[in-house]
Motif scaffolding. Sequence first.
Motif, PDB file in Angstrom:
ATOM      1  N   LEU A  35       0.791  -1.177  -0.062  1.00  0.00           N
ATOM      2  CA  LEU A  35      -0.048   0.071   0.077  1.00  0.00           C
ATOM      3  C   LEU A  35       0.769   1.330  -0.058  1.00  0.00           C
ATOM      4  N   THR A  36       1.830   1.239   0.842  1.00  0.00           N
ATOM      5  CA  THR A  36       2.920   2.356   0.889  1.00  0.00           C
ATOM      6  C   THR A  36       3.565   2.739  -0.286  1.00  0.00           C
ATOM      7  N   ASP A  37       4.067   1.432  -1.166  1.00  0.00           N
ATOM      8  CA  ASP A  37       4.623   1.571  -2.441  1.00  0.00           C
ATOM      9  C   ASP A  37       3.615   2.123  -3.516  1.00  0.00           C
ATOM     10  N   ARG A  38       2.399   2.100  -3.395  1.00  0.00           N
ATOM     11  CA  ARG A  38       1.383   2.427  -4.314  1.00  0.00           C
ATOM     12  C   ARG A  38       1.030   3.963  -4.036  1.00  0.00           C
ATOM     13  N   ALA A  39       1.025   4.357  -2.859  1.00  0.00           N
ATOM     14  CA  ALA A  39       0.563   5.485  -2.399  1.00  0.00           C
ATOM     15  C   ALA A  39       0.831   6.003  -1.026  1.00  0.00           C
ATOM     16  N   LEU A  40       1.777   6.715  -0.822  1.00  0.00           N
ATOM     17  CA  LEU A  40       2.308   6.695   0.703  1.00  0.00           C
ATOM     18  C   LEU A  40       1.357   7.422   1.501  1.00  0.00           C
ATOM     19  N   ARG A  41       1.238   8.732   1.048  1.00  0.00           N
ATOM     20  CA  ARG A  41       0.234   9.666   1.909  1.00  0.00           C
ATOM     21  C   ARG A  41      -0.784   9.125   2.305  1.00  0.00           C
ATOM     22  N   PRO A  42      -1.721   8.757   1.152  1.00  0.00           N
ATOM     23  CA  PRO A  42      -3.028   8.173   1.299  1.00  0.00           C
ATOM     24  C   PRO A  42      -3.178   6.871   2.336  1.00  0.00           C
ATOM     25  N   THR A  43      -1.926   6.195   2.188  1.00  0.00           N
ATOM     26  CA  THR A  43      -2.135   5.053   3.124  1.00  0.00           C
ATOM     27  C   THR A  43      -1.620   5.530   4.507  1.00  0.00           C
ATOM     28  N   LEU A  44      -0.699   6.723   4.722  1.00  0.00           N
ATOM     29  CA  LEU A  44      -0.554   7.170   5.973  1.00  0.00           C
ATOM     30  C   LEU A  44      -2.090   7.788   6.797  1.00  0.00           C
ATOM     31  N   TYR A  45      -2.725   8.633   5.887  1.00  0.00           N
ATOM     32  CA  TYR A  45      -4.021   9.191   6.265  1.00  0.00           C
ATOM     33  C   TYR A  45      -4.842   8.100   6.589  1.00  0.00           C
ATOM     34  N   GLY A  46      -5.061   7.040   5.659  1.00  0.00           N
ATOM     35  CA  GLY A  46      -6.053   5.873   5.881  1.00  0.00           C
ATOM     36  C   GLY A  46      -5.738   5.388   7.133  1.00  0.00           C
ATOM     37  N   SER A  47      -4.491   4.978   7.384  1.00  0.00           N
ATOM     38  CA  SER A  47      -4.182   4.038   8.627  1.00  0.00           C
ATOM     39  C   SER A  47      -4.561   4.914   9.826  1.00  0.00           C
ATOM     40  N   LEU A  48      -4.208   6.384   9.816  1.00  0.00           N
ATOM     41  CA  LEU A  48      -4.463   6.992  11.112  1.00  0.00           C
ATOM     42  C   LEU A  48      -5.745   7.233  11.265  1.00  0.00           C
ATOM     43  N   ALA A  49      -6.569   7.501  10.393  1.00  0.00           N
ATOM     44  CA  ALA A  49      -7.867   7.641  10.395  1.00  0.00           C
ATOM     45  C   ALA A  49      -8.578   6.304  11.013  1.00  0.00           C
ATOM     46  N   ALA A  50      -7.990   5.161  10.348  1.00  0.00           N
ATOM     47  CA  ALA A  50      -8.765   3.964  10.908  1.00  0.00           C
ATOM     48  C   ALA A  50      -8.356   3.689  12.284  1.00  0.00           C
ATOM     49  N   LEU A  51      -7.255   4.108  12.786  1.00  0.00           N
ATOM     50  CA  LEU A  51      -6.577   3.817  13.922  1.00  0.00           C
ATOM     51  C   LEU A  51      -7.550   4.627  14.875  1.00  0.00           C
ATOM     52  N   ALA A  52      -7.743   5.859  14.782  1.00  0.00           N
ATOM     53  CA  ALA A  52      -8.716   6.628  15.664  1.00  0.00           C
ATOM     54  C   ALA A  52     -10.073   5.867  15.785  1.00  0.00           C
ATOM     55  N   VAL A  53     -10.671   5.465  14.852  1.00  0.00           N
ATOM     56  CA  VAL A  53     -11.962   4.844  14.760  1.00  0.00           C
ATOM     57  C   VAL A  53     -12.098   3.742  15.631  1.00  0.00           C
ATOM     58  N   VAL A  54     -11.060   2.701  15.387  1.00  0.00           N
ATOM     59  CA  VAL A  54     -10.618   1.401  16.083  1.00  0.00           C
ATOM     60  C   VAL A  54     -10.444   1.575  17.518  1.00  0.00           C
ATOM     61  N   LEU A  55      -9.800   2.801  17.889  1.00  0.00           N
ATOM     62  CA  LEU A  55      -9.520   3.104  19.408  1.00  0.00           C
ATOM     63  C   LEU A  55     -10.742   3.316  20.008  1.00  0.00           C
ATOM     64  N   VAL A  56     -11.825   4.158  19.382  1.00  0.00           N
ATOM     65  CA  VAL A  56     -12.690   4.556  20.009  1.00  0.00           C
ATOM     66  C   VAL A  56     -13.832   3.209  20.144  1.00  0.00           C
ATOM     67  N   GLY A  57     -13.785   2.397  18.994  1.00  0.00           N
ATOM     68  CA  GLY A  57     -14.458   1.088  19.227  1.00  0.00           C
ATOM     69  C   GLY A  57     -14.034   0.338  20.257  1.00  0.00           C
ATOM     70  N   PHE A  58     -12.624   0.055  20.540  1.00  0.00           N
ATOM     71  CA  PHE A  58     -12.019  -0.698  21.525  1.00  0.00           C
ATOM     72  C   PHE A  58     -12.398  -0.385  22.748  1.00  0.00           C
ATOM     73  N   HIS A  59     -12.832   0.888  23.310  1.00  0.00           N
ATOM     74  CA  HIS A  59     -13.299   1.335  24.417  1.00  0.00           C
ATOM     75  C   HIS A  59     -14.649   0.458  24.870  1.00  0.00           C
ATOM     76  N   TYR A  60     -15.350   0.257  23.755  1.00  0.00           N
ATOM     77  CA  TYR A  60     -16.791  -0.471  24.008  1.00  0.00           C
ATOM     78  C   TYR A  60     -16.492  -1.975  23.795  1.00  0.00           C
ATOM     79  N   ALA A  61     -15.631  -2.268  22.891  1.00  0.00           N
ATOM     80  CA  ALA A  61     -15.472  -3.821  22.408  1.00  0.00           C
ATOM     81  C   ALA A  61     -14.806  -4.612  23.719  1.00  0.00           C
TER      82      ALA A  61
END
Length: 411
Positions: free
Chosen positions: A258-284
């Motif tokens: 993913l990074t080889d294909r598109a570095l910054r979009p991969t970075l943005y997407g992984s950080l955004a997904a991480l924030a969502v997962v962390l909120v979900g983890f609080h409940y899960a």
Amino acid sequence: MPLAILALAVSAFGIGTTEFMMMGLLPDVADDLGTSVPTAGYLVSAYALGVVVGAPLLTGLGARIPRKRMLLLLMALFTVGNAASAVAPGYGTLLAGRFLAGLPHGAFFGVGAVVAARLVKEDRRARAVAAMFLGLTIANIVGVPAATLLGQNLGWRATFLVVTVIGLLSMAALAVLVPRLPPEEHTGVGQELRALREPQVLLGLLTAVFGFAGVFAVYSYLASMMTEVTGYADATVTILLALFGIGMTLGALAAGPLTDRALRPTLYGSLAALAVVLVGFHYAAQSKATAPVAVLVLGAVGFMTTTPLQMLVMNKARRAPTLASASNHSAFNLANAGGAWLGGAAIAAGWGWTSPALVGAVLTVVGLAVAIVAGVLDRGTPATPSIVAATAPGATVAAPGERRESATERA
């Protein structure tokens, strides 16, 4: 692969086990030393701060030491730190032992990667470096859960004694299997420092500090969350830690292409997904059915951020990436220390055992904001020259898989 790579992988296994095993031992250490779990969490921070200080410091001090000798010195320091932790009479001395063990971490991986790359033909360098880092991955799948199980049954000091033995075995393997390498020329420190002052490099390091802190805000207290909130038995924690390691491996594998294909979009997407997962983890984490899935996903999404961050810093450091790469180890471990400290502060404030997940989500959003600002500032700038890797803090050779930065990476 040369047997020397095996020696490096065994060393990486020992280092990785020491770095992460404290998360599973916090309740036992707290009980034995008569302190709280949040206070014991500072032992995670102490190791991370050792990496923050040691990565650039020891890399600089050891620049002119032959690579094999440097590896042995670093592993000796690691072994002494773990031995001191095993016999520490109290919390303060254990804190010092953890800091000492963390000092050689970043420098060892930096020098080890150089040695691994020089031991094979040019077209196999990337695979050699990956083989060395396989030890770190296996540590999270096998070493950390095994250390947690050992600590729960024989006491936490036994885990440090075992890692001390691994350190001694690693030194023997390095001494016997790693050949003496020819001396290398060295680039000036000034050139490295100028690369480190590049605004995009600094913003990349700042993104790592905030973005990755969210992972360690949770992982540092994962054992306590799973026993105190989810209701799992102590023995089950080892399985959950192994799940996190499996997730970490999957995330790292996915991040490469993913990074080889598109570095910054991969970075943005992984950080955004991480924030969502962390909120979900609080409940899960409240349910035995959803908690294991949340642990696996957190490991995967969390470690998807590491590859684009590493590549971004190296790309932007241009022709002097050595110190910037070492500083990236410091940034990740500053995130480790900061995440553990803030997560512990949230627990100590009475916000609940799963509150570090929400704290981590906030930290990750800050990291995402920094990454977006860096991307906006980088728009329209000329393409970064091909990455040139230093074979040590010194002579430069083309990096494996050398290429020019794409328009996607500049975006």
